[in-house]
Design an enzyme around this catalytic site. Structure first.
Site, PDB file in Angstrom:
ATOM      1  N   ASP A 129       2.745  -3.048   4.284  1.00 54.46           N
ATOM      2  CA  ASP A 129       2.877  -1.649   4.720  1.00 54.46           C
ATOM      3  C   ASP A 129       4.251  -1.449   5.347  1.00 54.46           C
ATOM      4  O   ASP A 129       4.367  -1.250   6.568  1.00 54.46           O
ATOM      5  CB  ASP A 129       1.788  -1.337   5.762  1.00 54.46           C
ATOM      6  CG  ASP A 129       0.394  -1.444   5.191  1.00 54.46           C
ATOM      7  OD1 ASP A 129       0.026  -0.592   4.375  1.00 54.46           O
ATOM      8  OD2 ASP A 129      -0.308  -2.414   5.547  1.00 54.46           O
ATOM      9  N   GLU A 132      -7.663 -12.633   5.653  1.00 57.15           N
ATOM     10  CA  GLU A 132      -6.597 -12.276   6.592  1.00 57.15           C
ATOM     11  C   GLU A 132      -7.078 -12.622   8.000  1.00 57.15           C
ATOM     12  O   GLU A 132      -6.341 -13.209   8.779  1.00 57.15           O
ATOM     13  CB  GLU A 132      -6.247 -10.781   6.487  1.00 57.15           C
ATOM     14  CG  GLU A 132      -5.058 -10.379   7.368  1.00 57.15           C
ATOM     15  CD  GLU A 132      -4.673  -8.901   7.248  1.00 57.15           C
ATOM     16  OE1 GLU A 132      -5.422  -8.136   6.621  1.00 57.15           O
ATOM     17  OE2 GLU A 132      -3.618  -8.525   7.790  1.00 57.15           O
ATOM     18  N   HIS A 163       0.858  -1.191   0.000  1.00 55.54           N
ATOM     19  CA  HIS A 163       0.000   0.000   0.000  1.00 55.54           C
ATOM     20  C   HIS A 163       0.886   1.231   0.000  1.00 55.54           C
ATOM     21  O   HIS A 163       1.706   1.385   0.911  1.00 55.54           O
ATOM     22  CB  HIS A 163      -0.911   0.005   1.223  1.00 55.54           C
ATOM     23  CG  HIS A 163      -1.771  -1.223   1.326  1.00 55.54           C
ATOM     24  ND1 HIS A 163      -3.055  -1.262   0.840  1.00 55.54           N
ATOM     25  CD2 HIS A 163      -1.519  -2.467   1.810  1.00 55.54           C
ATOM     26  CE1 HIS A 163      -3.567  -2.476   1.042  1.00 55.54           C
ATOM     27  NE2 HIS A 163      -2.640  -3.227   1.633  1.00 55.54           N
TER      28      HIS A 163
HETATM   29 ZN   LIG Z   1      -2.761  -5.171   2.437  1.00 54.70          ZN
END
Ligand SMILES: [Zn+2]
Length: 349
Positions: free
Chosen positions: A284, A204, A19
């Site tokens: 991230d 997730e 991201h």
């Molecule tokens: Zn992600």
């Protein structure tokens, strides 16, 4: 840095799950917050990125997003993101951006895409790293704004608006719990009809039914995370047979979702043993103090992988990508050639 770590750093790598907001340098967060008069809980960059679960992580993620005030800010973010990736051998990335809160605050998708693309072009000139974009729908904002984002994206592409040729497709991220992915079917249908590629974060922290919905209802060509896939052996076999890529982020799953106490317990190795196209990604990196070198090195150590295993993982990134066959072939050749050279330097070094 040991020879093997340095070789992993220099190995050309692809990233399919990262991201752009999650790559923002803490110092940039502080500077943009001051420029855009956003109040931060602390002005000490080292204290900014603190969280204890996926949900508290998302609060930080949203805070980071909120400092992006205009196209120049997006350009700076995209540029720094690519430059920082290049330090760790990144050569090609299909990068997420999630504009829901900015669109909600009145920014135009056209300005955001143009800004990001400007940063990508500058970074490509400076480092050679190529960054393409995936516009993510933020689940937390609901299906309506998701569909509106895709409609606007399609409109911008038709008008050949600046930077839109860099947007390959759409994704779906943010909060998983309590959200039915099939609610987003209209947005994904429109994207598919308009020639946009499709992926989505599923499994997730949710069961494999959401992964199945991702491929069967949303028409996704790959799945981001997909951790719960192994709970459904039949679906797992289908992913193996059809080579449906998973974009797995092992260290992120430990640091953000607290899904496993340590890397050795992550299903990544099991996924690969079963024959899944499980690619390796950072998610991230700035927010979790990660980089691609560490991701590769830690996974190599945790699962006892060889150098050749790591090269295969890098090549799987190409297979999972949305590059056209010519570009994919060229990138595969480059990775193989560089990997051979690095291997011989390791042998003699
Ligand atoms: Zn992600």
């Amino acid at each position: 840095m040991t020879a093997i770590t340095e070789a992993l750093r220099r190995l050309p790598k692809v990233e399919l799950h990262c991201h752009v907001e999650g790559t923002m340098r803490p110092s940039t967060v502080v500077e943009l917050a001051s420029k855009n008069e956003i109040e931060l809980p602390t002005s000490d960059p080292t204290q900014l990125y603190r969280y204890t679960s996926l949900d508290t992580f998302l609060e930080i993620f949203w805070l980071v997003q909120s400092v992006l005030g205009d196209g120049d800010d997006w350009a700076r973010l995209a540029y720094e993101s690519a430059v920082d990736g290049a330090e760790h051998g990144l050569v090609y990335r299909e990068s997420f951006f999630t504009p829901a809160r900015h669109l909600d605050a009145g920014q135009d998708l056209g300005d955001i895409v143009a800004g990001l693309a400007e940063g990508c072009v500058a970074a490509e000139e400076a480092t050679g790293v190529r960054i393409m974009l995936i516009a993510d729908i933020d689940r937390a904002y609901g299906p309506g704004p998701g569909l509106e984002m895709v409609q606007r994206l399609v409109e911008l592409r038709r008008a050949n608006a600046p930077g839109t040729d860099r947007v390959l497709g759409i994704g779906l991220d943010s909060t998983e719990l309590g959200v039915d992915p099939t609610d987003f079917a209209p947005a994904f249908e429109l994207a598919g009809r308009s020639g946009l590629r499709r992926t989505s974060h599923q499994g997730e922290v949710t069961p494999p039914t959401t992964i199945r919905a991702g491929v069967d209802v949303l028409g996704c060509e790959r799945i981001d995370h997909g951790l719960s896939l192994l709970d459904d052996p039949e679906l797992t076999q289908r992913f193996v047979d059809e080579r449906i890529p998973l974009t797995v982020c092992p260290n992120s799953n430990i640091r953000i979702a607290n899904a496993y106490p340590r890397l050795e317990l992550h299903p990544y190795a099991r996924m690969r043993e079963l024959g899944l196209l499980a690619t390796l990604n950072t998610d991230d990196p700035a927010l979790t103090d990660l980089d691609l070198t560490y991701e590769y090195r830690s996974v190599m150590d945790a699962f006892g992988y060889t150098w050749d295993d790591m090269v295969t993982i890098a090549l799987d990134g190409v297979e999972g990508s949305w590059l056209d066959p010519t570009d994919a072939g060229a990138l595969r050749a480059r990775i193989t050639a560089d990997a051979d050279q690095l291997a011989s330097s390791l042998a003699t070094g």
